[in-house]
Design a protein around this motif. Structure first.
Motif, PDB file in Angstrom:
ATOM      1  N   THR A  40      -4.475   2.402  -0.700  1.00  0.00           N
ATOM      2  CA  THR A  40      -4.555   0.953  -0.913  1.00  0.00           C
ATOM      3  C   THR A  40      -4.751   0.287   0.455  1.00  0.00           C
ATOM      4  O   THR A  40      -5.192   0.926   1.394  1.00  0.00           O
ATOM      5  N   GLY A  41      -4.428  -0.993   0.559  1.00  0.00           N
ATOM      6  CA  GLY A  41      -4.597  -1.714   1.823  1.00  0.00           C
ATOM      7  C   GLY A  41      -5.911  -2.471   1.849  1.00  0.00           C
ATOM      8  O   GLY A  41      -6.697  -2.413   0.895  1.00  0.00           O
ATOM      9  N   SER A  42      -6.157  -3.159   2.947  1.00  0.00           N
ATOM     10  CA  SER A  42      -7.375  -3.985   3.012  1.00  0.00           C
ATOM     11  C   SER A  42      -8.615  -3.148   3.310  1.00  0.00           C
ATOM     12  O   SER A  42      -9.716  -3.493   2.886  1.00  0.00           O
ATOM     13  N   TYR A  84       1.355  -1.270  -5.624  1.00  0.00           N
ATOM     14  CA  TYR A  84       0.069  -0.628  -5.406  1.00  0.00           C
ATOM     15  C   TYR A  84      -0.609  -0.280  -6.734  1.00  0.00           C
ATOM     16  O   TYR A  84      -1.832  -0.158  -6.808  1.00  0.00           O
ATOM     17  N   GLY A 136      -6.531   5.425   4.789  1.00  0.00           N
ATOM     18  CA  GLY A 136      -6.637   4.427   5.845  1.00  0.00           C
ATOM     19  C   GLY A 136      -5.768   4.911   6.996  1.00  0.00           C
ATOM     20  O   GLY A 136      -5.226   6.023   6.961  1.00  0.00           O
ATOM     21  N   GLY A 138      -2.715   3.348   9.846  1.00  0.00           N
ATOM     22  CA  GLY A 138      -1.946   2.210  10.360  1.00  0.00           C
ATOM     23  C   GLY A 138      -2.257   2.012  11.841  1.00  0.00           C
ATOM     24  O   GLY A 138      -2.713   2.939  12.520  1.00  0.00           O
ATOM     25  N   PHE A 145       2.602   6.511   4.062  1.00  0.00           N
ATOM     26  CA  PHE A 145       3.718   5.918   4.808  1.00  0.00           C
ATOM     27  C   PHE A 145       4.398   7.001   5.645  1.00  0.00           C
ATOM     28  O   PHE A 145       5.614   7.000   5.823  1.00  0.00           O
TER      29      PHE A 145
END
Ligand code: F6R
Length: 248
Positions: A40-42, A84, A136, A138, A145
């Motif tokens: 997920t995420g942008s 999510y 993705g 970070g 995570f």
């Protein structure tokens, strides 16, 4: 040392989305019962938008596909607007012919989160493992995570969010105070077992983490660096995310 991770540098986030979508669709065209790992995420939003468009244009069915998402916030049920699960339904699943029961995310509201993590691992195993895992990264180098310090052999578990991750999620929860402090996440070992990995990164904010992941040592301090040891991993970057590479 020559780099094992294949790096593709594209003009911008939209171009990364188009290329990533083409890669994912090729997997499904080759194998209609493919098992996809998702994030997920942008970052993946343009890729999902393009994937939906391409799948419709080329009439590619996802009816036989199974998906596993990296993570879910602890304490959030799939009905929570910031979960999510809601994100995936909104950006991808609602627009494809994939039955929702073939799409798996760890259940953030499970009464026994540890058992939920074990069940998630077992479900991946029963599906025959993941063909392609989309990731993705970070700005601190996390994948899923799996925050700095996560060991190479960790599996799906409850993990604590790093302060910078809480900060990055604050906008979605009306401030940092509202961000869940823990999440259920696929582990580093879980991710590394995927047959192929495709990591997307866009924007200058990711440039230091991308450079460290590709050109620094393999270290728990930067979990994305573990990907250097994967036999089939590619990074798709826009120019901004690639801007700190010594050897682009
Ligand atoms: C998302 C996930 C995270 C994100 C990463 C980048 O499921 O596991 O590792 O991929 O935090 O997030 P964005 O794309 O929002 O910058």
């Amino acid at each position: 040392m020559s780099r094992k991770i294949h790096v593709e540098i594209l003009d911008d986030a939209e171009a990364v989305g188009r290329e990533a979508a083409a890669r994912i669709l090729a997997v499904v065209e080759r194998k209609p019962e493919a098992v996809l790992g998702l994030a997920t995420g942008s970052t993946p939003i343009p890729a999902y938008r393009e994937l939906v468009k391409l799948a419709h244009e080329r009439k590619v069915s996802f009816a036989g596909v199974k998906t596993f998402n990296l993570d879910e916030y602890l304490g959030l049920s799939g009905g929570h607007p910031q979960s999510y699960r809601q994100y995936m339904n909104k950006y991808l699943f609602a627009h494809l012919d994939i039955p929702l029961w073939q799409t798996a995310l760890p259940d953030g509201a499970a009464s026994d989160p540890e058992a939920e993590c074990a069940a998630f691992e077992a479900r991946i195993h029963a599906a025959g493992g993941v063909d392609l895992w989309l990731l993705g990264i970070g700005s601190n180098g996390h994948i899923g995570f799996n925050e700095p310090g996560a060991p190479r052999d960790c599996r799906t578990r409850v993990a604590s969010l790093a302060p910078s991750t809480i900060e990055a999620s604050a906008k979605d929860f009306g401030g940092a105070a509202g961000v869940p402090r823990q999440a259920l996440t696929a582990g580093v070992a879980t991710i590394l077992e995927a047959r192929e990995i495709l990591l997307l990164a866009t924007g200058a904010g990711k440039a230091p983490a991308v450079a460290a992941a590709l050109e620094g040592p393999i270290t728990p301090q930067l979990p994305a660096s573990y990907l250097q040891a994967h036999p089939s991993c590619a990074f798709m970057l826009d120019r901004a995310a690639a801007s700190k590479l010594v050897k682009p």
